[in-house]
Design an enzyme around this catalytic site. Structure first.
Site, PDB file in Angstrom:
ATOM      1  N   ASP A 192     -46.036 -11.275  40.142  1.00 11.13           N
ATOM      2  CA  ASP A 192     -45.859 -12.124  38.964  1.00 11.13           C
ATOM      3  C   ASP A 192     -45.186 -11.329  37.847  1.00 11.13           C
ATOM      4  O   ASP A 192     -44.368 -10.450  38.135  1.00 11.13           O
ATOM      5  CB  ASP A 192     -47.253 -12.663  38.540  1.00 11.13           C
ATOM      6  N   HIS A 248     -47.823 -14.987  31.778  1.00  8.22           N
ATOM      7  CA  HIS A 248     -47.983 -15.725  33.032  1.00  8.22           C
ATOM      8  C   HIS A 248     -48.792 -14.930  34.066  1.00  8.22           C
ATOM      9  O   HIS A 248     -49.722 -15.450  34.684  1.00  8.22           O
ATOM     10  CB  HIS A 248     -46.589 -16.064  33.551  1.00  8.22           C
ATOM     11  N   SER A 296     -48.415 -23.112  39.195  1.00  4.63           N
ATOM     12  CA  SER A 296     -48.693 -21.690  38.962  1.00  4.63           C
ATOM     13  C   SER A 296     -50.158 -21.458  38.676  1.00  4.63           C
ATOM     14  O   SER A 296     -50.697 -20.404  38.976  1.00  4.63           O
ATOM     15  CB  SER A 296     -47.917 -21.192  37.743  1.00  4.63           C
TER      16      SER A 296
END
Ligand SMILES: *[C@@H]1O[C@H](CO)[C@@H](O)[C@H](O)[C@H]1NC(C)=O
Ligand SMILES: *[C@@H]1O[C@H](CO)[C@@H](O)[C@H](O)[C@H]1NC(C)=O
Ligand SMILES: *[C@@H]1O[C@H](CO)[C@@H](O)[C@H](O)[C@H]1NC(C)=O
Ligand SMILES: *[C@@H]1O[C@H](CO)[C@@H](O)[C@H](O)[C@H]1NC(C)=O
Ligand SMILES: *[C@@H]1O[C@H](CO)[C@@H](O)[C@H](O)[C@H]1NC(C)=O
Ligand SMILES: *[C@@H]1O[C@H](CO)[C@@H](O)[C@H](O)[C@H]1NC(C)=O
Ligand SMILES: *[C@@H]1O[C@H](CO)[C@@H](O)[C@H](O)[C@H]1NC(C)=O
Length: 765
Positions: free
Chosen positions: A148, A220, A544
């Protein structure tokens, strides 16, 4: 300095060439990054391998060692052999003809699976992730790799209090870099690496990398890691919303960070390097909230498909997100060797009340804690258009489209559509800039995603929007007042499949149902990077966010069953899923709360209460995946692109079609007359147990199971059965049913998905 003037002169030369040569050869002279695959893993000396790669590059650079070195991006050595390098198309083609080279493909860019990356969106993990009477002591033996945007290691979600020493089998590494040193790793974050070479080779070196290290600048990666395996952290919230405890599915499992994604995305060369290292480091599960844009390319040209094949064949389960496109056939991460996750709501919501001048109360989605003190004039944004903007354009509140004289002091009604280049947050800024004091945003897709606006705002559905506009139209001085957002529990029905969650059928291999499973992905509260927005926890929405929920569950299964294969863990997650919501009614899907089907949720909504004790599993070995690829009529070259070794389809013709893969869901596209599919199940429950088949046939088809009873006498016993699908009535499109193996304690359920071929197709042959 030297570098940039050199680069500039190179560009100038390239332009000169362009002016002279014809258009069709234009791209021959620009180099891009290619990934070169070279055979299966062997025990060769890494220095020898590197030298060999440089020799190959030197030969395509007409003997220039400097150019060869400059073009080299990575060498892969662990899960598979090969390298990445900057090459022209011509050089790539030369290399593909060299001995030992299996394949060469371009370095494509992948995207993070968050809806509207800069809108803050989300809803928290409800308390469904308890570990039902099973010890969590061995959880600390499970290592979860997160591919990620990196991690914010100081987040309370990644503290290592009370964690045992790092497992002795761990072979990973804590890579130093900008604002990241050896003490950034601990007993929780046991490894961290970053991959920028593929990105820099494509996008240049200037100011593009935020934290050239495993540190997360975007948030994220910290969000996904903490959702999967974050520690318990009491009393957290997003500006007071969703206050409560944060935790991942397996809070004692370890994290290994592989930062491959930068502000604009993630490149194949970097992703493959991360897979390579993760396999070498001995992670057990890899979580990737990343994917290609729909439609996905074939398995052999997709780095995530290739990397995850290698991971699976080394015993590593890969969990991935289905994508946020939302349309039928848009699901990505389609390979059968990964588990692909769709997104749903939970029963928690973030709501702003809106009161109209006529006394009507409306509820909208919002994360804005700002509110209006009194009722104020409300105006459609189309009536406040500025300059050259048409009322239609202004109705979308795009940048500069509002006339401040008209907008000032009013609440504006704006529209939002998926293709909008402006984010919802940006629209609240446009209204604020024009002097507006509030915004009511009509979401034409009814996404139900909450957003942190800069002025009092609320998102409403299209239908509610029409109601408000007709109120505005019906009176001379329409007014409204928007209140601050609040957290609301008990929203029904829940879970609901999210509008944005990418859907089946599988556009590449319709015989394999995708997505595989669904988990919460709407309005999820989890750890964040304070480098973005100066907050430690944030609310986001997307597949996600649903992907790491399944990663956390997979870590729980791995804890209890350390010897299970990736496909066994996947089977347990799929066959125990539920297709009923919390009120025991069939799960529905947004927009419009229509009845959902397997293309929306795969096998269903993940069910942590059942997943640790699935009774039977559908197991798959690497050999079977080769059979699968051969059943797609892969030639040896394409096959080897995926397997990375010298496999051939010769002697791999066991499967009539891809439906024969021992998958935990069963899909038969283009069914004519009748068709049989076999499966095997392995007993992982009680030694002596009898299961009876319950079948719900899809519309237009009669499904029979032989035998319809399975008598097991020992653990590990494998029994084969055959399903026959017979067309009994014409039906249009796909229809859905299920097969469930039942005993007193356990139900092992697979969706059945059938598409009856048009009856008169033969006439046109
Ligand atoms: C690096 O290490 C030192 C101690 O050796 C520590 O004080 C510092 O905060 C560390 N972390 C970062 C991010 O630089
Ligand atoms: C939670 O945090 C807030 C401020 O961050 C504080 O006012 C409150 O007392 C805390 N509550 C608990 C139960 O610790
Ligand atoms: C804005 O509206 C006012 C009043 O209707 C008008 O006079 C002015 O020209 C408009 N300005 C622009 C940029 O459209
Ligand atoms: C507002 O009313 C006018 C005339 O009554 C009508 O033509 C128009 O379509 C209405 N607009 C909306 C948004 O209802
Ligand atoms: C494939 O590779 C293995 C070892 O890597 C070798 O033993 C075998 O002979 C090779 N087979 C073919 C068909 O090249
Ligand atoms: C399936 O079709 C074949 C030939 O078309 C036939 O021989 C067979 O009996 C059929 N099986 C069933 C279960 O209908
Ligand atoms: C399973 O056992 C039952 C009796 O317990 C028997 O009736 C049935 O035929 C057996 N089924 C198979 C497939 O052996």
């Amino acid at each position: 300095m030297l570098y940039s003037s050199y680069a500039r002169s190179r560009t100038a030369i390239a332009f000169l060439f362009l002016a002279v040569i014809a258009a069709e050869t234009r791209f021959c002279f620009s180099s891009k990054v290619y990934v070169v695959y070279m055979g299966s893993k062997t025990g060769e000396d890494p220095d020898v391998i590197l030298k060999q790669h440089h020799q190959m590059l030197t030969s395509v650079h007409r003997g220039s060692v400097e150019e060869a070195q400059a073009s080299h991006v990575y060498s892969y050595r662990h899960g598979f052999r090969g390298f990445a390098a900057k090459l022209t198309d011509e050089q790539a083609s030369q290399i593909s003809d060299m001995p030992g080279v299996v394949s060469v493909f371009p370095n494509s860019k992948r995207i993070l699976h968050t809806t509207h990356s800069w809108d803050f969106m989300g809803l928290p993990d409800d308390n469904s992730m308890k570990i039902f009477g099973h010890s969590t002591r061995n959880q600390a033996d499970v290592i979860v790799g997160i591919i990620d945007t990196g991690i914010w290691p100081e987040s309370p979600s990644f503290e290592d209090t009370d964690m045992p020493p790092v497992p002795s089998k761990w072979k990973g590494h804590c890579q130093k870099g900008e604002a990241f040193n050896a003490s950034s790793c601990n007993r929780k974050v046991i490894g961290a690496r970053y991959y920028a070479s593929g990105f820099e080779a494509e996008e240049g070196l200037e100011n593009k990398l935020s934290y050239k290290s495993p540190r997360d600048s975007s948030g994220h990666g910290s969000h996904t890691a903490s959702t999967a395996v974050g520690r318990h952290v009491a009393n957290i919230s997003y500006t007071g919303l969703g206050a409560g405890e944060a935790r991942g599915g397996a809070p004692m499992a370890r994290i290994a960070v592989y930062k491959t994604c930068w502000d604009s995305g993630c490149y194949d060369a970097d992703l493959l390097a991360a897979f390579d290292d993760a396999i070498h480091d001995r992670v057990h599960i890899l979580s990737l909230s990343i994917g290609p844009e729909a439609p996905q390319g074939d398995y052999f040209s997709d780095a995530i498909s290739v990397g995850s094949f290698h991971a699976a064949s080394h015993g590593v389960l890969v969990v991935s997100s289905a994508g946020n496109n939302g349309n039928p056939g848009s699901a990505t991460n389609l390979a059968p060797w990964m588990i692909t996750v769709g997104a749903s709501s939970t029963d928690r919501d973030f709501i702003s009340d809106v009161r109209l001048g006529n006394g009507v109360n409306i509820k909208g989605e919002s994360l804005s804690i700002l509110e209006m003190k009194a009722n104020t004039r409300i105006l459609p944004a189309s009536e406040a258009s500025a300059g050259y903007f048409t009322p239609y354009q202004s109705s979308y509140c795009v940048d500069s489209s509002l006339n401040a004289t008209k907008a000032k002091g009013n609440v504006l009604v704006c529209r939002h559509e998926e293709s909008s280049t402006e984010s919802k947050v940006a629209k609240s800024k446009v209204v604020k800039q024009a002097g507006g004091v509030g915004m009511i945003l009509i979401d034409e897709l009814d996404l139900n995603v909450a957003v942190p606006f800069v002025i009092p705002s609320a998102i409403i559905t299209k239908k509610t929007g029409e109601m408000i506009l007709s109120y505005v139209n019906s009176t001379r001085k329409p007014t409204s007042r928007i209140f601050r957002a609040k957290t609301v529990f008990g929203t029904q029905p829940a879970p609901l499949v999210a509008t944005f969650s990418s859907k089946g059928p599988n556009s590449l291999t319709p015989e394999i149902l995708k997505p595989d499973i669904t988990a919460p992905g709407l309005n999820i509260l989890a750890a964040w990077s304070p480098a973005k927005g100066n907050i430690m926890y944030n609310i986001l929405s997307g597949t996600s966010m649903s992907c790491p929920h399944v990663t956390g569950i997979a870590a729980l299964v791995k804890t209890l069953h350390p010897s299970w294969s990736p496909s066994a863990i996947k089977s347990a997650i799929m066959t125990t899923a539920t297709t009923l919501d919390k009120q025991q009614k069939p799960i529905r899907a947004d927009p419009g709360q229509r009845k959902a089907n397997a293309f929306d949720y795969g096998s269903g909504f993940v069910n942590p209460a059942k997943v640790l004790d699935p009774g039977l599993i559908y197991d798959i070995k690497t050999e079977d995946y080769i059979e699968f690829l051969c059943s797609l009529n892969y030639d040896d070259k394409s096959l080897r692109l995926v397997t990375g070794d010298n496999s051939t389809c010769h002697g791999h013709r066991k499967f009539k079609t891809a439906s024969d893969l021992n998958y935990p869901s069963i899909t038969v596209p283009k069914l004519k007359d009748n068709f049989s599919v076999s499966r095997t199940v392995t007993n992982v429950g009680e030694a002596r147990s009898t299961y009876t088949a319950e079948v719900s046939s899809p519309a237009g088809v009669k499904v029979t199971v032989v035998p319809n009873q399975l008598n097991f006498t020992r653990v590990g016993q494998i029994i084969k059965f055959t399903l026959n699908f017979k067309v009994v009535a014409p039906s249009k499109g796909y229809s859905f049913g299920f097969l469930s193996w039942k005993n007193r304690r356990t139900q092992v359920t697979s969706p059945l998905v059938v598409q009856v071929a048009p009856a008169n197709l033969g006439m046109f042959w």
